[in-house]
Design a protein around this motif. Structure first.
Motif, mmCIF file in Angstrom:
data_model
loop_
_atom_site.group_PDB
_atom_site.id
_atom_site.type_symbol
_atom_site.label_atom_id
_atom_site.label_comp_id
_atom_site.label_asym_id
_atom_site.label_seq_id
_atom_site.Cartn_x
_atom_site.Cartn_y
_atom_site.Cartn_z
ATOM 1 N N GLU A 22 7.264 1.033 7.706
ATOM 2 C CA GLU A 22 6.897 0.999 6.300
ATOM 3 C C GLU A 22 8.083 0.640 5.414
ATOM 4 O OE1 GLU A 22 3.837 1.320 5.304
ATOM 5 O OE2 GLU A 22 4.247 1.127 3.176
ATOM 6 N N ARG A 152 7.010 -5.585 -3.454
ATOM 7 C CA ARG A 152 7.249 -4.154 -3.224
ATOM 8 C C ARG A 152 8.722 -3.820 -3.412
ATOM 9 N NH1 ARG A 152 5.290 0.995 -3.256
ATOM 10 N NH2 ARG A 152 6.620 2.288 -1.944
ATOM 11 N N THR A 156 10.378 -1.058 -5.984
ATOM 12 C CA THR A 156 11.239 0.066 -5.618
ATOM 13 C C THR A 156 12.604 -0.034 -6.292
ATOM 14 O OG1 THR A 156 11.935 -1.083 -3.583
ATOM 15 C CG2 THR A 156 10.077 0.437 -3.412
ATOM 16 N N TRP A 159 12.032 1.273 -9.760
ATOM 17 C CA TRP A 159 11.927 2.738 -9.748
ATOM 18 C C TRP A 159 13.303 3.389 -9.637
ATOM 19 C CZ3 TRP A 159 7.141 3.040 -6.004
ATOM 20 C CH2 TRP A 159 5.970 2.919 -6.761
ATOM 21 N N PHE A 170 8.719 8.404 -4.330
ATOM 22 C CA PHE A 170 8.227 7.061 -4.039
ATOM 23 C C PHE A 170 6.799 7.127 -3.504
ATOM 24 C CE2 PHE A 170 12.720 5.803 -4.091
ATOM 25 C CZ PHE A 170 12.638 4.575 -4.730
ATOM 26 N N THR A 174 3.460 5.492 -5.227
ATOM 27 C CA THR A 174 2.690 4.535 -4.440
ATOM 28 C C THR A 174 1.237 4.972 -4.336
ATOM 29 O OG1 THR A 174 4.649 3.919 -3.143
ATOM 30 C CG2 THR A 174 2.495 3.387 -2.195
ATOM 31 N N SER A 178 -2.253 3.004 -5.545
ATOM 32 C CA SER A 178 -3.326 2.781 -4.583
ATOM 33 C C SER A 178 -4.635 3.423 -5.049
ATOM 34 C CB SER A 178 -2.922 3.345 -3.215
ATOM 35 O OG SER A 178 -3.971 3.193 -2.275
ATOM 36 N N ARG A 203 -0.476 -1.895 5.553
ATOM 37 C CA ARG A 203 -0.555 -3.254 5.003
ATOM 38 C C ARG A 203 -0.681 -4.313 6.087
ATOM 39 N NH1 ARG A 203 2.764 -2.861 -0.698
ATOM 40 N NH2 ARG A 203 2.538 -0.623 -0.888
ATOM 41 N N THR A 214 -3.257 -5.310 -3.763
ATOM 42 C CA THR A 214 -2.092 -4.434 -3.618
ATOM 43 C C THR A 214 -0.905 -5.025 -4.362
ATOM 44 O OG1 THR A 214 -2.813 -3.610 -1.451
ATOM 45 C CG2 THR A 214 -0.475 -3.413 -1.970
ATOM 46 N N GLU A 218 1.091 -3.522 -7.831
ATOM 47 C CA GLU A 218 2.526 -3.227 -7.806
ATOM 48 C C GLU A 218 3.294 -4.137 -8.754
ATOM 49 O OE1 GLU A 218 3.039 -1.068 -3.513
ATOM 50 O OE2 GLU A 218 3.730 -3.151 -3.653
ATOM 51 N N ALA A 240 2.518 3.901 -13.213
ATOM 52 C CA ALA A 240 1.934 3.527 -11.924
ATOM 53 C C ALA A 240 0.406 3.552 -11.995
ATOM 54 C CB ALA A 240 2.431 4.467 -10.836
#
Length: 286
Positions: A22, A152, A156, A159, A170, A174, A178, A203, A214, A218, A240
């Motif tokens: 991941e 993605r 991050t 963030w 995190f 996320t 979702s 994913r 997705t 994001e 988010a």
């Protein structure tokens, strides 16, 4: 994480490791890291005493470092404290050792996949493209998957700019995206697709449309965050939700036009041929 663990050598000493699909990062046994840095006869006890002497380190490792199943000397699987390169750099700060710098260089070499992605994204993309091609994924799906990775990473990074650092935070953010996008948290989505093992990347089992929405959730979250620069975790959490909501509205409209759900239980489990993968990636049914 991948099941089990692999052994890597640092100056002829073994360090157990496992690859996190991941995060696309290596995780290493912290006890093994302590042993190579200190030559302690009892590295487990050394780490315990180190955390006792350094409450800040104890809090940092406890918050960020997961327990991962790795093979012990007896050949049994046990969950042990593990950390990625960033966590280990923090641990090294608390252990004066002439091996600290060589270890950092070693970590950089072993973790070249992630580190090279920062320095040269094209190399990382080519590596990942070959990996997915060997697994039988179609080219158009691979292109979307790689683009999704870049989006993605941008999220991050944003963030982190907002002061978010722990893996738990995190994961929460996320999940909010979702939930707003698909009406499911990643855990619920994994259940829908029948992904029981932690090393099965959600994913990697998404169709084209699932990947697209997705990415949309994001990317919009990133744009809103960059614009508003939320100063707290609760505010980032609300951003988010809003970013995911944009993708959720688009998904709902798409489902109305297509007459079926975008989220599907289809996955790539147990497939040895590429034809099923192409069918699933295109969203077609048997």
């Amino acid at each position: 994480m991948r099941p089990g663990s692999s052994i890597k050598l640092f100056q002829e000493k073994t360090i157990r490791s496992t690859w996190n699909e991941e995060e696309e990062l290596w995780y290493f046994s912290l006890v093994d890291i302590v042993e190579v840095l200190t030559n302690s006869a009892d590295p487990t006890d050394y780490l315990r005493k180190l955390k006792k002497r350094d409450p800040e380190l104890k809090s940092y490792l406890g918050t960020n470092c997961p327990k991962v199943a790795m093979v012990t000397e007896s050949g049994k699987m046990r969950k042990i404290l593990a950390g990625n390169a960033r966590h280990i750099f923090r641990l090294v700060q608390s252990i004066p050792s002439p091996k600290a710098e060589p270890l950092k260089l070693w970590l950089a070499q072993v973790g070249y996949e992630r580190l090279q992605e920062i320095e040269n994204p094209e190399l990382a993309q080519e590596r990942m493209k070959v990996l997915y091609e060997e697994k039988g994924y179609p080219k158009d799906w691979i292109d979307k998957r790689l683009r999704g990775m870049a989006i993605r990473q941008n999220l991050t990074d944003e963030w982190q700019e907002r002061g978010i650092s722990s893996d738990r935070e995190f994961a929460i953010l996320t999940a909010e995206i979702s939930k707003a996008t698909f009406g499911m948290t990643p855990a619920e989505y994994r259940s829908l697709k029948g992904l029981a093992k932690k090393n099965e990347n959600l994913r990697d089992h998404m169709t084209d449309l699932e990947l697209i929405f997705t990415m949309l959730g994001e990317r919009v979250t990133t744009e809103i965050s960059q614009k508003e620069q939320p100063e707290s975790f609760p505010k980032s959490r609300e951003v988010a939700r809003r970013g995911g909501r944009v993708a959720g509205v688009a998904r709902t409209e798409t489902e109305r036009e297509l007459g079926h759900s975008v989220a599907t239980p289809d996955n790539f489990l147990g497939e040895s041929d590429s034809s099923k993968r192409r069918r699933v990636a295109s969203g077609k049914k048997d």
